[in-house]
Design an enzyme around this catalytic site. Structure first.
Site, PDB file in Angstrom:
ATOM      1  N   ARG A 200      64.857  45.444  31.389  1.00  0.00           N
ATOM      2  CA  ARG A 200      63.655  45.012  30.682  1.00  0.00           C
ATOM      3  C   ARG A 200      63.890  43.660  29.963  1.00  0.00           C
ATOM      4  O   ARG A 200      63.077  42.754  30.036  1.00  0.00           O
ATOM      5  CB  ARG A 200      63.367  46.103  29.646  1.00  0.00           C
TER       6      ARG A 200
ATOM      7  N   LYS B  44      56.643  64.204  28.695  1.00  0.00           N
ATOM      8  CA  LYS B  44      55.489  64.095  27.787  1.00  0.00           C
ATOM      9  C   LYS B  44      54.194  64.327  28.558  1.00  0.00           C
ATOM     10  O   LYS B  44      53.514  63.382  28.953  1.00  0.00           O
ATOM     11  CB  LYS B  44      55.487  62.713  27.129  1.00  0.00           C
TER      12      LYS B  44
ATOM     13  N   GLY C 210      60.251  53.665  31.154  1.00  0.00           N
ATOM     14  CA  GLY C 210      61.570  53.316  30.627  1.00  0.00           C
ATOM     15  C   GLY C 210      62.675  54.254  31.097  1.00  0.00           C
ATOM     16  O   GLY C 210      63.716  53.805  31.591  1.00  0.00           O
TER      17      GLY C 210
ATOM     18  N   GLY D  99      54.690  52.931  28.613  1.00  0.00           N
ATOM     19  CA  GLY D  99      53.330  53.240  28.172  1.00  0.00           C
ATOM     20  C   GLY D  99      52.307  52.236  28.689  1.00  0.00           C
ATOM     21  O   GLY D  99      51.178  52.596  29.016  1.00  0.00           O
TER      22      GLY D  99
HETATM   23  C1  3PG Z   1      57.921  50.412  25.199  1.00  0.00           C
HETATM   24  O1  3PG Z   1      58.993  50.899  24.834  1.00  0.00           O
HETATM   25  O2  3PG Z   1      57.252  50.899  26.118  1.00  0.00           O
HETATM   26  C2  3PG Z   1      57.457  49.146  24.539  1.00  0.00           C
HETATM   27  O3  3PG Z   1      58.547  48.446  24.048  1.00  0.00           O
HETATM   28  C3  3PG Z   1      56.485  49.483  23.451  1.00  0.00           C
HETATM   29  O4  3PG Z   1      57.137  50.184  22.442  1.00  0.00           O
HETATM   30  P1  3PG Z   1      56.299  51.126  21.472  1.00  0.00           P
HETATM   31  O5  3PG Z   1      55.901  52.314  22.275  1.00  0.00           O
HETATM   32  O6  3PG Z   1      57.219  51.440  20.341  1.00  0.00           O
HETATM   33  O7  3PG Z   1      55.076  50.342  21.029  1.00  0.00           O
HETATM   34 MG    MG Z   2      59.443  51.150  23.020  1.00  0.00          MG
END
Ligand code: 3PG
Ligand code: MG
Length: 394
Positions: free
Chosen positions: A41, A201, A352, A375
């Site tokens: 990433r 999830k 991720g 997300g």
């Molecule tokens: C992620 O991990 O998908 C992005 O870095 C966003 O992080 P967050 O879900 O803490 O906003």
């Molecule tokens: Mg994150």
């Protein structure tokens, strides 16, 4: 069709301070180093950073890390800047603050091609509030803004939304590619299209399933998502994770799309006897007992899934098939990845955990597109408008 403003050759970057929002939200291990699985990433911004350096820009990198509440020593940017600098073979000056007079001094001393990295944006609670004054403080350090953080495109935060009010703003190369690939895969995919959706999830996958099912030809389920479908079929899932509030919804999906949805016919479970004795076994999905926790799909299911993959032309994959943090339960995910790679299907994979796991298993090369979004990718695929994409759109 709304167009994204994209970084390009015609923009004059020479001698300009360019604020670049990247997604450096990686995992830091207990020794304070960047965990290798998730580095991908961080490195995604390589093309944009190198382009800017070559163009003689003064590059100001910024990102969040984790979800801190105020300044948190373990979530400083130092190890990340160090790792990125090693990877790019370019010096990066990592600062201990986000804004303020000291930062401004450093920035005003920068030479063309220099790179600085600001401190974790979320140390300031105004970041997540999309605060205009905070965005303006950031913007006042530069003349151009580039967003290279597709992974936070679903967040309405100051460094990805409000800041675009103050500076000429463009999507970086990676950001633009992510948006283009995901748009194409929804709008214009080669058929048949398969979606493999799983992960722990389940509640976060409900809208995704709802939006994708009418559009795809097949759905392969794994992880917590599969557990819900097994349960919806009236079978027992023992102590496996599930989300009771979603059972009716999942039953409806099974009723509405009976021929598209594939549910594991066999599973790998961890059985815990009353005396505490543990054993791992492969069971028919109909034979799961109360003492079992389903942690992976079974070999028969893997074979069925491989067959469906070989019939498909496009595949959208989000979420590992099993509890891959435990070595005993990685097989389903590995076999799925190998089947995709062997069949030559065009795969868009994201999330991720999935990506980090594939990288650790050395299975990340060969996919059509590996998204840096977790997300954000899910939000895109479920048809949501992404605030940071909108902010960069004509
Ligand atoms: C992620 O991990 O998908 C992005 O870095 C966003 O992080 P967050 O879900 O803490 O906003
Ligand atoms: Mg994150």
């Amino acid at each position: 069709m709304a167009e994204l403003r994209i970084i390009n050759d015609k923009i004059d970057f020479r001698g300009k301070n360019v604020l670049v929002r990247i997604d450096a939200d990686v995992i830091i291990d207990k020794n304070g180093n960047v965990e290798p699985g998730g580095e991908f990433r961080l490195f995604g911004s390589e093309k944009t950073i190198k382009f800017l350096v070559k163009k003689g820009a003064r590059v100001i990198l910024m990102s969040h890390l984790g979800r801190p509440n105020g300044v948190t020593e373990s979530l400083r940017m130092t190890p990340i800047a160090k790792r990125l600098s090693e990877y790019l073979h370019l010096p990066i000056n990592c600062l201990k603050e986000i804004t303020g007079p000291d930062v401004k001094n450093v920035v005003s001393d920068m030479k063309n091609g220099n790179i600085v990295f600001l401190e974790n944006l979320r140390f300031d609670d105004r970041e997540e509030k999309n605060d205009s004054a905070f965005a303006q403080e950031l913007a006042s350090m530069g003349q151009i803004y580039i967003n290279e953080s597709f992974a936070t495109a679903h967040r309405e935060h100051a460094s990805v939304v409000a800041i675009t009010e103050f500076l000429p703003s463009y999507a970086g190369y990676l950001f633009a590619q992510e948006v283009e690939v995901l748009r194409e895969v929804l709008r214009n995919p080669k058929r048949p299209v398969l979606a493999a959706i799983s992960g722990a999830k389940i509640e976060t996958k409900a809208s995704l399933l709802k939006n994708l099912l009418p559009q795809v030809d097949y759905l392969l389920t794994g992880g917590g998502v599969a557990n819900m479908f097994i349960q919806a079929k009236g079978l027992r899932i023992g102590s496996s994770i599930s989300e009771p509030s979603m059972l009716d919804f999942v039953k409806e999906l099974l009723r509405d799309f009976p021929n598209k949805i594939f549910v594991p016919t066999d599973v790998k479970v961890l059985r815990e006897e009353q005396d505490g004795k543990k054993s791992i076994m492969i069971l028919n999905s109909e034979s799961v007992e109360d003492s079992d926790a389903i942690y992976d799909i079974g070999p028969q299911t893997s074979e069925i899934y491989a067959n469906i993959i070989s019939l498909s032309k496009t595949c959208i994959w989000n979420g590992p098939m099993g509890k891959i943090e435990l070595p005993d339960f990685q097989e389903g995910t590995k076999k799925l990845a190998k089947a995709m790679l062997a069949s030559g299907v065009y795969v868009v994979v994201g999330g991720g955990d999935t990506v980090a796991a594939l990288r650790k298993m050395n299975l990340l090369t060969g996919f059509g597109h590996v998204s840096t979004g977790g997300g954000a990718m899910v939000a895109f695929l479920q048809g949501e408008k992404l605030p940071a994409v909108d902010a960069l759109t004509y």
